[in-house]
Scaffold this active site. Sequence first.
Site, PDB file in Angstrom:
ATOM      1  N   ASP A   1       0.887  -1.166   0.000  1.00 51.30           N
ATOM      2  CA  ASP A   1       0.000   0.000   0.000  1.00 51.30           C
ATOM      3  C   ASP A   1       0.923   1.213   0.000  1.00 51.30           C
ATOM      4  O   ASP A   1       1.416   1.627   1.048  1.00 51.30           O
ATOM      5  CB  ASP A   1      -0.909  -0.017   1.227  1.00 51.30           C
ATOM      6  CG  ASP A   1      -1.864   1.154   1.245  1.00 51.30           C
ATOM      7  OD1 ASP A   1      -2.369   1.532   0.170  1.00 51.30           O
ATOM      8  OD2 ASP A   1      -2.113   1.704   2.335  1.00 51.30           O
TER       9      ASP A   1
ATOM     10  N   ASP B   1      -2.846   1.225   6.869  1.00 49.22           N
ATOM     11  CA  ASP B   1      -1.967   0.942   5.733  1.00 49.22           C
ATOM     12  C   ASP B   1      -1.503  -0.522   5.754  1.00 49.22           C
ATOM     13  O   ASP B   1      -1.353  -1.149   4.709  1.00 49.22           O
ATOM     14  CB  ASP B   1      -0.729   1.857   5.759  1.00 49.22           C
ATOM     15  CG  ASP B   1      -1.100   3.311   5.899  1.00 49.22           C
ATOM     16  OD1 ASP B   1      -1.398   3.948   4.878  1.00 49.22           O
ATOM     17  OD2 ASP B   1      -1.115   3.791   7.046  1.00 49.22           O
TER      18      ASP B   1
ATOM     19  N   GLU C   1      -1.078  -1.240  -4.896  1.00 48.38           N
ATOM     20  CA  GLU C   1      -2.295  -0.479  -5.132  1.00 48.38           C
ATOM     21  C   GLU C   1      -2.085   0.464  -6.309  1.00 48.38           C
ATOM     22  O   GLU C   1      -1.104   1.203  -6.350  1.00 48.38           O
ATOM     23  CB  GLU C   1      -2.693   0.326  -3.894  1.00 48.38           C
ATOM     24  CG  GLU C   1      -3.993   1.087  -4.089  1.00 48.38           C
ATOM     25  CD  GLU C   1      -4.443   1.790  -2.826  1.00 48.38           C
ATOM     26  OE1 GLU C   1      -5.090   1.137  -1.997  1.00 48.38           O
ATOM     27  OE2 GLU C   1      -4.118   2.973  -2.682  1.00 48.38           O
TER      28      GLU C   1
END
Length: 184
Positions: free
Chosen positions: A7, A141, A68
């Site tokens: 992330d 996160d 991501e």
Amino acid sequence: MRVLGVDPGLTRCGVGVVDGAPGRPLTMAAVGVLRTPADAETPLRLVAIERGLEEWLDAHRPEAVAVERVFSQHNVRTVMGTAQASAVAMLCAARRGLPVALHTPSEVKAAVTGSGRADKAQVGAMVTRLLRLDAPPRPADAADALALAICHIWRAPAHDRIRRAHAAARREPPTPRPKGTIPS
């Protein structure tokens, strides 16, 4: 399959390693957050993220990396930092010959919770449940990185079939049909 989920972010870059296969129980191998000081210069922050990701890749030996996909945000500065951290993750994986998959936030949310509009708490709750953890990983996160890895494990077979079909279509010219025939 072992997947490192990333992330991306300049201040907090979530990382999580999940083992599993579609239709089988998932196991968390590791989870954490790479942090950089907000007052440090961007190039130094990117070097710190690169070093941290290299350590995670060395320690956990994933077969794939799921990152991501950066999406448009109103804050250009935030999206730039996210994109830069994302590029570092892709670079680290590519340097090792590891496949990289980019998943959108809504794709990850839909895979893990069933809704592409799920909030962070719902994602954290489902990650906790799917990995049979005692509590949701913190900060968010870290949970998001695990969700990325889960999404990739569940969707990788379909993505691979699509990739192979596209590759085959590029190699083979279409077969011409005789005039007047109807495609089946």
